[in-house]
Design an enzyme around this catalytic site. Structure first.
Site, PDB file in Angstrom:
ATOM      1  N   LYS A 116       9.507 -17.908   8.175  1.00 27.30           N
ATOM      2  CA  LYS A 116       9.294 -16.534   8.661  1.00 27.30           C
ATOM      3  C   LYS A 116       8.511 -16.378   9.818  1.00 27.30           C
ATOM      4  O   LYS A 116       8.713 -15.397  10.656  1.00 27.30           O
ATOM      5  CB  LYS A 116       8.421 -15.835   7.288  1.00 27.30           C
ATOM      6  N   GLU A 200       0.333 -10.604   7.461  1.00 29.43           N
ATOM      7  CA  GLU A 200       0.680  -9.445   8.004  1.00 29.43           C
ATOM      8  C   GLU A 200       0.002  -8.178   7.552  1.00 29.43           C
ATOM      9  O   GLU A 200      -0.628  -8.243   6.713  1.00 29.43           O
ATOM     10  CB  GLU A 200       2.143  -9.277   7.489  1.00 29.43           C
ATOM     11  N   HIS A 235       7.440  -7.283  -5.694  1.00 31.65           N
ATOM     12  CA  HIS A 235       8.026  -7.871  -4.537  1.00 31.65           C
ATOM     13  C   HIS A 235       9.590  -8.363  -4.821  1.00 31.65           C
ATOM     14  O   HIS A 235      10.313  -8.944  -4.163  1.00 31.65           O
ATOM     15  CB  HIS A 235       7.366  -8.828  -3.561  1.00 31.65           C
ATOM     16  N   ARG A 297      22.611 -15.513   4.513  1.00 31.65           N
ATOM     17  CA  ARG A 297      23.563 -15.759   3.240  1.00 31.65           C
ATOM     18  C   ARG A 297      24.154 -14.450   2.668  1.00 31.65           C
ATOM     19  O   ARG A 297      23.563 -13.257   3.358  1.00 31.65           O
ATOM     20  CB  ARG A 297      23.037 -16.221   2.059  1.00 31.65           C
TER      21      ARG A 297
HETATM   22  P1  ADP Z   1      10.938 -12.705   0.431  1.00 31.59           P
HETATM   23  O1  ADP Z   1      11.118 -13.435   1.346  1.00 31.59           O
HETATM   24  O2  ADP Z   1      10.217 -13.391  -0.641  1.00 31.59           O
HETATM   25  O3  ADP Z   1      12.004 -11.626  -0.148  1.00 31.59           O
HETATM   26  P2  ADP Z   1       9.907 -10.468   2.131  1.00 31.59           P
HETATM   27  O4  ADP Z   1       9.235 -11.105   3.491  1.00 31.59           O
HETATM   28  O5  ADP Z   1      11.269 -10.297   2.112  1.00 31.59           O
HETATM   29  O6  ADP Z   1       9.614 -11.597   1.194  1.00 31.59           O
HETATM   30  O7  ADP Z   1       8.966  -9.431   1.454  1.00 31.59           O
HETATM   31  C1  ADP Z   1       9.398  -8.890   0.092  1.00 31.59           C
HETATM   32  C2  ADP Z   1       8.950  -7.681  -0.169  1.00 31.59           C
HETATM   33  O8  ADP Z   1       7.432  -7.583   0.107  1.00 31.59           O
HETATM   34  C3  ADP Z   1       9.398  -6.541   0.726  1.00 31.59           C
HETATM   35  O9  ADP Z   1      10.586  -5.813   0.309  1.00 31.59           O
HETATM   36  C4  ADP Z   1       8.464  -5.306   0.625  1.00 31.59           C
HETATM   37  O10 ADP Z   1       8.248  -4.588  -0.399  1.00 31.59           O
HETATM   38  C5  ADP Z   1       7.025  -6.415   0.657  1.00 31.59           C
HETATM   39  N1  ADP Z   1       6.687  -6.428   2.133  1.00 31.59           N
HETATM   40  C6  ADP Z   1       6.740  -7.610   2.715  1.00 31.59           C
HETATM   41  N2  ADP Z   1       6.048  -7.375   3.874  1.00 31.59           N
HETATM   42  C7  ADP Z   1       4.993  -6.557   3.720  1.00 31.59           C
HETATM   43  C8  ADP Z   1       4.223  -5.603   4.590  1.00 31.59           C
HETATM   44  N3  ADP Z   1       3.916  -6.249   5.762  1.00 31.59           N
HETATM   45  N4  ADP Z   1       3.515  -4.679   4.116  1.00 31.59           N
HETATM   46  C9  ADP Z   1       3.917  -4.060   3.001  1.00 31.59           C
HETATM   47  N5  ADP Z   1       4.820  -4.672   2.170  1.00 31.59           N
HETATM   48  C10 ADP Z   1       5.481  -5.572   2.603  1.00 31.59           C
END
Ligand code: ADP
Length: 617
Positions: A116, A200, A235, A297
């Protein structure tokens, strides 16, 4: 076009890929572990190769065995599905080195987007807006804490190697940061073998919007519009839809253009998803949508995109991997109607979403109305070895309202059991007023968890029907006992018990035809109640819950929070069990004193093992 493909996966995605491959006249080869010897994907494929025991590390994750299987069966290509080896660049390279076609992006694209932190840096350079935060090399605890303080709370700690909603912690205030960091790093090390994290800014009113992109080997990249996956629990996605509610044309154009830039920056080929996070507090605005990560993917939720665009994404994958140009240009793609998907899981929302292992004797949804993407059939077992998803239910309507109504209807009409599912939970989520209004955010389910996870009382009509069916055509035990006439309406009552220990009393109406029954399933609002005469089960269990803390499933104890002799309060965390790739907290059922603790961190335990005992005194 390739002539044969091996699918390095199982369950619904293996079946999904096989279906399209067969339609295109491509020979299919499945692989399977001991646990999947009777699985549907084996039966659908033209050929199947056994690759080892149930644990994924000894079967579905062993790249060498899969490549050998492809060689043995003369398969030309390997499709990885999602999960497992799908985002493993070394495996992709090994497939290509073995002279096989890899149905996926170039290994270098996977690597570029794999972590990431590196991906965020790359995207920022490509002019794609990224979420504000810290994504540096320095992983010292104090340094990370200082960076979090600088960003300002709330912050989100994310494992750089994380995925599937795992390895993430929300921290509301500075005082909680170090604890959350430790727990996040522990989970990241265990799950991904890499404990690096990034931090973040936590976006308020966050919405998860993602864009489907597609590239070919001729340098073409198109997008297939957005999906909204804001309805999540911890999440993890629960409901997905396309398009996103409240997205206007200008915002969509800007967002999708950024997604195409992102894909081009890594020479993307095949199906990919650019995930964004939006601050939805004032509707969707292009200047409040940031890149989160790219999934290199096919996604679980790809069907909603297929439904609104009329494109078979697996077909596009197989064509692109065969070297063909994309079947459509950007200006030939458009959005038609509204699509929505829910993930039907074998889990019990009323028990903290505990996976519910067991048999699927009934599995029946109105498939004229709903697309059912599944890897199981009636009679199958949901295995404790893999993700307990049973199926994806997908609908397409002219409008969002129609899609919601159809999906709720399908959940209400459908039946799945006897293992416990989240169907009722999904039905209630889809019935939420805020969701109906389209004002979604990722916290919606969490805020309403209590009401969404409470199993409602069945309807009076439902119970009356069940009672009538149990008694049958008037010649059952109730008709002959006590000398009362069954046909006199309102004169007799019957007490029924369900499988959850609840009991209900109903007035008996007209008897139903048919012989008396021992039990009957009542399906309502996604809940499946197995009702029996109360007498037959010896009455409902009204006693105080037992103080025995049993392992709800086989797993590994990863933390023990209490010791014998300690006083605990109801709901207090006693220990943490890791099972089915997730952490489960076991809590005190009532106020009391710990009598015994029979495990230590690191222990492997069997289902129903007595882990601890609490008593009231
Ligand atoms: P993963 O790779 O585990 O799916 P992500 O980075 O895609 O993780 O994040 C999954 C979820 O977490 C997102 O869909 C969102 O709901 C929440 N999320 C991620 N980053 C943030 C953020 N900076 N602020 C608020 N919610 C977040």
């Amino acid at each position: 076009m390739m002539k044969s493909v091996l699918i390095a996966n199982r369950g619904e995605i293996a079946c999904r890929v096989i279906r399209t491959a067969r339609r295109l006249g491509i020979r299919t080869v499945a692989v399977y572990s001991d646990a999947d010897a009777d699985a549907l994907h084996i039966r659908l494929a033209d050929e199947a190769v056994h690759i080892g025991p149930a644990p994924t590390r000894e079967s579905y994750l062993v790249g060498d065995k899969i490549i050998t299987a492809a060689k043995q069966t003369g398969a030309e290509a390997i499709h990885p599905g999602y999960g497992f080896l799908s985002e493993n660049a070394e495996f992709a390279q090994a497939v290509m080195d073995a002279g096989l076609i890899w149905v996926g992006p170039l290994p270098k694209s996977i690597t570029a987007m794999g972590l990431k932190d590196a991906a965020k840096k790359l995207m920022a350079d490509a002019g794609v807006p990224v979420t504000p935060g810290y994504m540096g090399e320095n992983q010292e605890l104090d340094h990370l804490k200082a960076e979090a303080d600088k960003i300002g709370y709330p912050v989100l700690i994310k494992a750089v190697a994380g995925g599937g909603g795992k390895g993430m912690r929300l921290v509301e205030q500075a005082a909680d940061f170090l604890d959350a960091l430790a727990s996040c790093k522990r989970e990241a090390a265990a799950s991904f073998g890499n404990d690096h994290v990034l931090i973040e800014k936590y976006i308020l009113s966050p919405r998860h919007i993602e864009v489907q992109v597609f590239g070919d080997s001729h340098g073409n990249v198109v997008h297939l519009f957005e999906r909204d996956c804001s309805l999540q629990r911890r999440h993890q996605k629960v409901v997905e839809e396309a398009p996103a509610p409240g997205m206007d044309e200008a915002t969509r154009a800007e967002l999708c253009a950024a997604a195409v830039r992102a894909a081009k920056a890594v020479d993307y080929q095949g199906a990919g998803t650019i995930e964004f996070i939006a601050d939805g507090s004032e509707g969707l605005r292009a200047d409040r949508i940031w890149f989160m990560e790219m999934n290199t993917r096919l996604q679980v939720e790809h069907p909603v995109t297929e439904e609104i665009t009329g494109v078979d994404l697996v077909e596009w994958q197989l064509r692109a991997a065969s070297g063909e140009p994309l079947p459509k240009r950007q200006d030939e793609l458009s959005i038609n109607g509204w699509a929505m998907e829910v993930r039907l899981y074998a889990e019990d929302p009323t028990k903290g979403f505990l996976p519910s292992i067991g048999r699927l004797d009934v599995f029946d949804y109105p498939d004229h109305l709903v697309r059912v993407d599944t890897g199981v059939e009636e009679g199958a077992e949901i295995s404790p070895h893999y993700d307990p998803m049973i199926a994806k239910l997908i609908v397409h309507g002219d409008t969002r309202e129609e899609a919601i109504a159809d999906l709720r209807f399908a959940l209400d009409e459908g039946e799945c059991g006897p293992l416990i599912t989240n169907a009722g939970f999904l039905y209630r989520v889809l019935g939420d007023e805020q969701f109906a209004a389209g004002t979604v955010d990722t916290g919606l389910i969490g805020r309403k968890l209590e009401e969404l996870t409470t199993r409602p009382e069945p309807s009076v009509e439902g119970l009356e029907m069940a009672a009538a069916a149990l008694i049958g055509g008037g010649r059952g035990p109730w008709a002959s006992s006590a000398g009362l006439r069954l046909n006199a309406p309102g004169k007799r009552q019957m007490r029924l018990a369900d499988q959850f220990g609840r009991d209900f009393t109903v007035e008996l109406g007209e008897p139903m035809d048919g012989p008396p029954r021992r039990e009957i399933a009542l399906n309502e609002g996604g809940e499946r109640l197995v009702l029996k005469p109360w007498r037959a089960v010896g009455g409902a269990d009204g006693g105080v819950g037992s103080g025995s803390i049993l392992a709800p499933m086989p797993g590994k104890v990863i933390a023990v929070e209490v010791a014998a002799g300690e006083t605990v309060t109801k709901g207090q965390k006693l220990l943490t069990l890791e099972a089915m790739k997730m952490e489960h907290s076991l809590t005190a059922p009532f106020d009391g004193v710990v009598q015994e603790v029979n495990c230590t961190a690191g222990d492997q335990v069997q289902v129903d093992a007595l882990l601890a005992k609490i008593d009231t005194e």
